[in-house]
Design an enzyme around this catalytic site. Sequence first.
Site, PDB file in Angstrom:
ATOM      1  N   ARG A 159       0.821  -1.223   0.000  1.00 35.40           N
ATOM      2  CA  ARG A 159       0.000   0.000   0.000  1.00 35.40           C
ATOM      3  C   ARG A 159       0.849   1.264   0.000  1.00 35.40           C
ATOM      4  O   ARG A 159       0.466   2.288   0.546  1.00 35.40           O
ATOM      5  CB  ARG A 159      -0.991   0.027   1.181  1.00 35.40           C
ATOM      6  CG  ARG A 159      -1.993  -1.111   1.197  1.00 35.40           C
ATOM      7  CD  ARG A 159      -2.814  -1.269  -0.068  1.00 35.40           C
ATOM      8  NE  ARG A 159      -3.872  -0.296  -0.297  1.00 35.40           N
ATOM      9  CZ  ARG A 159      -5.128  -0.458   0.072  1.00 35.40           C
ATOM     10  NH1 ARG A 159      -5.493  -1.551   0.702  1.00 35.40           N
ATOM     11  NH2 ARG A 159      -6.047   0.454  -0.206  1.00 35.40           N
ATOM     12  N   GLY A 193       2.379   2.021  -3.099  1.00 36.89           N
ATOM     13  CA  GLY A 193       2.508   2.340  -4.525  1.00 36.89           C
ATOM     14  C   GLY A 193       3.601   1.558  -5.251  1.00 36.89           C
ATOM     15  O   GLY A 193       3.885   1.832  -6.421  1.00 36.89           O
ATOM     16  N   GLU A 215      -4.032 -13.195 -15.594  1.00 35.43           N
ATOM     17  CA  GLU A 215      -5.085 -13.895 -14.872  1.00 35.43           C
ATOM     18  C   GLU A 215      -4.891 -13.650 -13.391  1.00 35.43           C
ATOM     19  O   GLU A 215      -3.757 -13.664 -12.912  1.00 35.43           O
ATOM     20  CB  GLU A 215      -5.012 -15.410 -15.101  1.00 35.43           C
ATOM     21  CG  GLU A 215      -5.616 -15.842 -16.399  1.00 35.43           C
ATOM     22  CD  GLU A 215      -4.597 -16.544 -17.274  1.00 35.43           C
ATOM     23  OE1 GLU A 215      -3.542 -16.918 -16.765  1.00 35.43           O
ATOM     24  OE2 GLU A 215      -4.863 -16.685 -18.480  1.00 35.43           O
ATOM     25  N   TYR A 248      -5.026  -4.265 -10.154  1.00 29.25           N
ATOM     26  CA  TYR A 248      -5.101  -4.233 -11.618  1.00 29.25           C
ATOM     27  C   TYR A 248      -6.183  -3.254 -12.090  1.00 29.25           C
ATOM     28  O   TYR A 248      -5.984  -2.526 -13.060  1.00 29.25           O
ATOM     29  CB  TYR A 248      -5.333  -5.641 -12.168  1.00 29.25           C
ATOM     30  CG  TYR A 248      -4.193  -6.591 -11.864  1.00 29.25           C
ATOM     31  CD1 TYR A 248      -2.872  -6.212 -12.113  1.00 29.25           C
ATOM     32  CD2 TYR A 248      -4.413  -7.846 -11.320  1.00 29.25           C
ATOM     33  CE1 TYR A 248      -1.815  -7.066 -11.828  1.00 29.25           C
ATOM     34  CE2 TYR A 248      -3.361  -8.712 -11.037  1.00 29.25           C
ATOM     35  CZ  TYR A 248      -2.068  -8.310 -11.288  1.00 29.25           C
ATOM     36  OH  TYR A 248      -1.018  -9.153 -11.004  1.00 29.25           O
TER      37      TYR A 248
HETATM   38  C1  LIG Z   1      -1.344  -7.185  -4.843  1.00 31.67           C
HETATM   39  C2  LIG Z   1      -0.028  -6.521  -4.383  1.00 31.67           C
HETATM   40  C3  LIG Z   1       1.086  -6.838  -5.382  1.00 31.67           C
HETATM   41  C4  LIG Z   1      -0.246  -4.984  -4.345  1.00 31.67           C
HETATM   42  O1  LIG Z   1       1.010  -4.360  -4.072  1.00 31.67           O
HETATM   43  P1  LIG Z   1       1.090  -2.901  -3.425  1.00 31.67           P
HETATM   44  O2  LIG Z   1       2.456  -2.354  -3.640  1.00 31.67           O
HETATM   45  O3  LIG Z   1       0.583  -2.941  -2.046  1.00 31.67           O
HETATM   46  O4  LIG Z   1       0.039  -2.103  -4.344  1.00 31.67           O
HETATM   47  P2  LIG Z   1      -0.113  -0.523  -4.479  1.00 31.67           P
HETATM   48  O5  LIG Z   1       0.356   0.142  -3.212  1.00 31.67           O
HETATM   49  O6  LIG Z   1       0.536  -0.083  -5.749  1.00 31.67           O
HETATM   50  O7  LIG Z   1      -1.691  -0.402  -4.577  1.00 31.67           O
HETATM   51  C5  LIG Z   1      -2.366   0.246  -5.646  1.00 31.67           C
HETATM   52  C6  LIG Z   1      -3.859   0.120  -5.443  1.00 31.67           C
HETATM   53  O8  LIG Z   1      -4.255  -1.259  -5.511  1.00 31.67           O
HETATM   54  C7  LIG Z   1      -5.364  -1.460  -4.593  1.00 31.67           C
HETATM   55  N1  LIG Z   1      -4.927  -2.383  -3.531  1.00 31.67           N
HETATM   56  C8  LIG Z   1      -3.671  -2.817  -3.287  1.00 31.67           C
HETATM   57  N2  LIG Z   1      -3.668  -3.668  -2.227  1.00 31.67           N
HETATM   58  C9  LIG Z   1      -4.945  -3.764  -1.810  1.00 31.67           C
HETATM   59  C10 LIG Z   1      -5.592  -4.481  -0.771  1.00 31.67           C
HETATM   60  N3  LIG Z   1      -4.902  -5.278   0.074  1.00 31.67           N
HETATM   61  N4  LIG Z   1      -6.929  -4.365  -0.631  1.00 31.67           N
HETATM   62  C11 LIG Z   1      -7.636  -3.567  -1.472  1.00 31.67           C
HETATM   63  N5  LIG Z   1      -7.084  -2.836  -2.482  1.00 31.67           N
HETATM   64  C12 LIG Z   1      -5.760  -2.940  -2.639  1.00 31.67           C
HETATM   65  C13 LIG Z   1      -5.694  -0.100  -4.024  1.00 31.67           C
HETATM   66  O9  LIG Z   1      -6.626   0.499  -4.883  1.00 31.67           O
HETATM   67  C14 LIG Z   1      -4.343   0.582  -4.091  1.00 31.67           C
HETATM   68  O10 LIG Z   1      -4.426   1.989  -4.092  1.00 31.67           O
HETATM   69  P3  LIG Z   1      -4.545   2.767  -2.672  1.00 31.67           P
HETATM   70  O11 LIG Z   1      -3.505   2.181  -1.755  1.00 31.67           O
HETATM   71  O12 LIG Z   1      -4.274   4.192  -3.042  1.00 31.67           O
HETATM   72  O13 LIG Z   1      -5.930   2.518  -2.172  1.00 31.67           O
HETATM   73  C15 LIG Z   1       0.358  -6.981  -2.949  1.00 31.67           C
HETATM   74  O14 LIG Z   1      -0.783  -6.885  -2.109  1.00 31.67           O
HETATM   75  C16 LIG Z   1       0.891  -8.409  -2.891  1.00 31.67           C
HETATM   76  O15 LIG Z   1       2.086  -8.654  -3.070  1.00 31.67           O
HETATM   77  N6  LIG Z   1      -0.028  -9.365  -2.623  1.00 31.67           N
HETATM   78  C17 LIG Z   1       0.357 -10.792  -2.585  1.00 31.67           C
HETATM   79  C18 LIG Z   1       0.697 -11.290  -3.959  1.00 31.67           C
HETATM   80  C19 LIG Z   1      -0.452 -11.096  -4.948  1.00 31.67           C
HETATM   81  O16 LIG Z   1      -1.599 -11.326  -4.637  1.00 31.67           O
HETATM   82  N7  LIG Z   1      -0.099 -10.655  -6.195  1.00 31.67           N
HETATM   83  C20 LIG Z   1      -1.103 -10.332  -7.238  1.00 31.67           C
HETATM   84  C21 LIG Z   1      -1.596 -11.485  -7.991  1.00 31.67           C
HETATM   85  S1  LIG Z   1      -0.352 -12.274  -8.974  1.00 31.67           S
END
Ligand SMILES: CC(C)(COP(=O)(O)OP(=O)(O)OC[C@H]1O[C@@H](n2cnc3c(N)ncnc32)[C@H](O)[C@@H]1OP(=O)(O)O)[C@@H](O)C(=O)NCCC(=O)NCCS
Length: 128
Positions: A63, A65, A89, A101
């Site tokens: 969270r 970016g 996917e 996404y």
């Molecule tokens: C999904 C993942 C890669 C997001 O990474 P991140 O660096 O936290 O994402 P960002 O900070 O760029 O988030 C961008 C937006 O995505 C959404 N988002 C990200 N994580 C979220 C969460 N846990 N719940 C709801 N929305 C979420 C939000 O809209 C967020 O914007 P905001 O923080 O301003 O509200 C991370 O949670 C992760 O590594 N999860 C485990 C692996 C996974 O599921 N990978 C994706 C599928 S392959």
Amino acid sequence: MFDEIANLHAKCFPEHPWSSDDFRDLKKSGCEIIMSENGFIVYRSVVDEAEIITIGVNPEMQRKGIATAMIGIIENILKNQGVKKIFLEVSSTNIAGQKLYESTGFKNVGLRPKYYNGVDAILMEKQL
Ligand SMILES: CC(C)(COP(=O)(O)OP(=O)(O)OC[C@H]1O[C@@H](n2cnc3c(N)ncnc32)[C@H](O)[C@@H]1OP(=O)(O)O)[C@@H](O)C(=O)NCCC(=O)NCCS
């Protein structure tokens, strides 16, 4: 590099970690891997289409970016290579992934029923 990414992947996906050899094989098969201290993204491109294979951010650094920035970086690389569309996917149970996404401009374009061990996969696309 492959050990580091496998360690980070295990933190991001504790229920189904990929090994160093899995990442080595992905690289051998033509995938690109970008990794920083707290995040990784794996993708591949064929002619004018690309696929995001996986993305992960250290749970302590989520969270902030980081994933959005990594997607932006590969979009620029791919645009310069003439890629017109990125697809991926994501599990129907992975809300964080779907929200990430959606927030980076991907649209839901289909469903692959029971794609991951009985769980549906949502197919998403973004035109570059
Ligand atoms: C999904 C993942 C890669 C997001 O990474 P991140 O660096 O936290 O994402 P960002 O900070 O760029 O988030 C961008 C937006 O995505 C959404 N988002 C990200 N994580 C979220 C969460 N846990 N719940 C709801 N929305 C979420 C939000 O809209 C967020 O914007 P905001 O923080 O301003 O509200 C991370 O949670 C992760 O590594 N999860 C485990 C692996 C996974 O599921 N990978 C994706 C599928 S392959």
